[in-house]
Design a protein around this motif. Structure first.
Motif, mmCIF file in Angstrom:
data_model
loop_
_atom_site.group_PDB
_atom_site.id
_atom_site.type_symbol
_atom_site.label_atom_id
_atom_site.label_comp_id
_atom_site.label_asym_id
_atom_site.label_seq_id
_atom_site.Cartn_x
_atom_site.Cartn_y
_atom_site.Cartn_z
ATOM 1 N N THR A 58 55.677 20.837 27.047
ATOM 2 C CA THR A 58 55.364 19.419 27.205
ATOM 3 C C THR A 58 54.745 19.207 28.575
ATOM 4 O OG1 THR A 58 57.326 18.900 25.886
ATOM 5 C CG2 THR A 58 56.329 17.086 27.094
ATOM 6 N N TYR A 63 46.669 9.337 32.742
ATOM 7 C CA TYR A 63 45.515 9.340 31.843
ATOM 8 C C TYR A 63 44.187 9.248 32.583
ATOM 9 C CZ TYR A 63 44.570 4.298 32.152
ATOM 10 O OH TYR A 63 44.237 3.050 32.584
ATOM 11 N N GLU A 69 43.343 16.484 30.825
ATOM 12 C CA GLU A 69 43.168 16.414 29.370
ATOM 13 C C GLU A 69 42.123 17.420 28.900
ATOM 14 O OE1 GLU A 69 42.741 13.114 25.825
ATOM 15 O OE2 GLU A 69 42.664 12.479 27.908
ATOM 16 N N PHE A 87 49.943 18.096 20.025
ATOM 17 C CA PHE A 87 50.105 16.652 19.836
ATOM 18 C C PHE A 87 49.821 15.951 21.152
ATOM 19 C CE2 PHE A 87 52.934 12.904 19.883
ATOM 20 C CZ PHE A 87 52.468 12.244 18.754
ATOM 21 N N HIS A 88 49.029 14.902 21.110
ATOM 22 C CA HIS A 88 48.715 14.103 22.295
ATOM 23 C C HIS A 88 49.221 12.690 22.061
ATOM 24 C CE1 HIS A 88 46.304 12.747 25.762
ATOM 25 N NE2 HIS A 88 46.206 11.630 25.067
ATOM 26 N N ASN A 89 49.908 12.128 23.061
ATOM 27 C CA ASN A 89 50.450 10.780 22.909
ATOM 28 C C ASN A 89 50.351 10.035 24.234
ATOM 29 O OD1 ASN A 89 51.714 8.859 21.195
ATOM 30 N ND2 ASN A 89 53.634 9.175 22.284
ATOM 31 N N HIS A 90 50.203 8.726 24.142
ATOM 32 C CA HIS A 90 50.200 7.894 25.342
ATOM 33 C C HIS A 90 51.632 7.491 25.646
ATOM 34 C CE1 HIS A 90 45.735 6.943 25.185
ATOM 35 N NE2 HIS A 90 45.980 7.895 24.333
ATOM 36 N N VAL A 91 51.997 7.552 26.925
ATOM 37 C CA VAL A 91 53.358 7.250 27.357
ATOM 38 C C VAL A 91 53.272 6.192 28.449
ATOM 39 C CG1 VAL A 91 55.471 8.186 28.349
ATOM 40 C CG2 VAL A 91 54.046 9.634 26.884
ATOM 41 N N CYS A 96 49.804 10.224 29.848
ATOM 42 C CA CYS A 96 49.606 10.917 28.576
ATOM 43 C C CYS A 96 50.578 12.084 28.517
ATOM 44 C CB CYS A 96 48.187 11.468 28.467
ATOM 45 S SG CYS A 96 46.922 10.208 28.303
ATOM 46 N N GLU A 98 51.086 15.755 26.479
ATOM 47 C CA GLU A 98 50.512 16.783 25.626
ATOM 48 C C GLU A 98 51.657 17.695 25.226
ATOM 49 O OE1 GLU A 98 46.955 17.717 23.870
ATOM 50 O OE2 GLU A 98 47.064 16.326 25.544
#
Length: 144
Positions: A58, A63, A69, A87-91, A96, A98
């Motif tokens: 993780t 961002y 990225e 998996f990529h997600n905004h936090v 971000c 990854e």
């Protein structure tokens, strides 16, 4: 003992000093030595050598640091045979995450994690490794 000069952000140095004081270390050098020993020994577990492993990595980054990225995307393609899933997600508002699921040898996973750790501008990197070569999901069903 040899003296080594290391560059690091002021915030990290403050955290090391605070950690040293809170945990009874004699100073930042002792903390850095222990961290280096732990990092170098982390993948030296003989029980994992030569086995098929699953790893979860993780990575958290701001961002606005597009170089991170881009580096994550390049690593995914460079290690296509190792990366089972990504998996990529905004936090929150500015970060971000990854997430990489890896399947391979200790050496392959260690190399991948090392390349991620060498990426500038990451906020946190966390990982775990689990042997799966002797994992039998049907064992519980068969013994029931």
């Amino acid at each position: 003992m040899t003296v080594v000069s290391v560059s690091m952000p002021d915030e990290l140095l403050e955290r090391i000093d605070e950690f040293s004081e809170d945990h009874g270390y004699t100073g930042r050098s002792e903390v850095v030595r222990e961290a280096a020993r732990n990092l170098l020994g982390e993948f030296e577990d003989r029980r994992l050598e030569g086995r098929k492993l699953m790893g979860v990595v993780t990575v958290l980054f701001d961002y606005e640091t597009t170089n991170v990225e881009e580096k994550m995307m390049n690593l995914r393609h460079e290690h296509e045979g190792l990366v089972a899933s990504n998996f990529h997600n905004h936090v929150g508002d500015h970060n971000c995450m990854e997430l990489f699921v890896l399947e391979g040898s200790l050496e392959e996973i260690s190399t991948f994690v090392g390349k991620i750790r060498a990426t500038q501008n990451t906020l946190t990197i966390d990982y775990s490794v689990t042997p799966v070569d002797s994992f039998d999901p049907l064992a519980d069903v068969e013994s029931s």
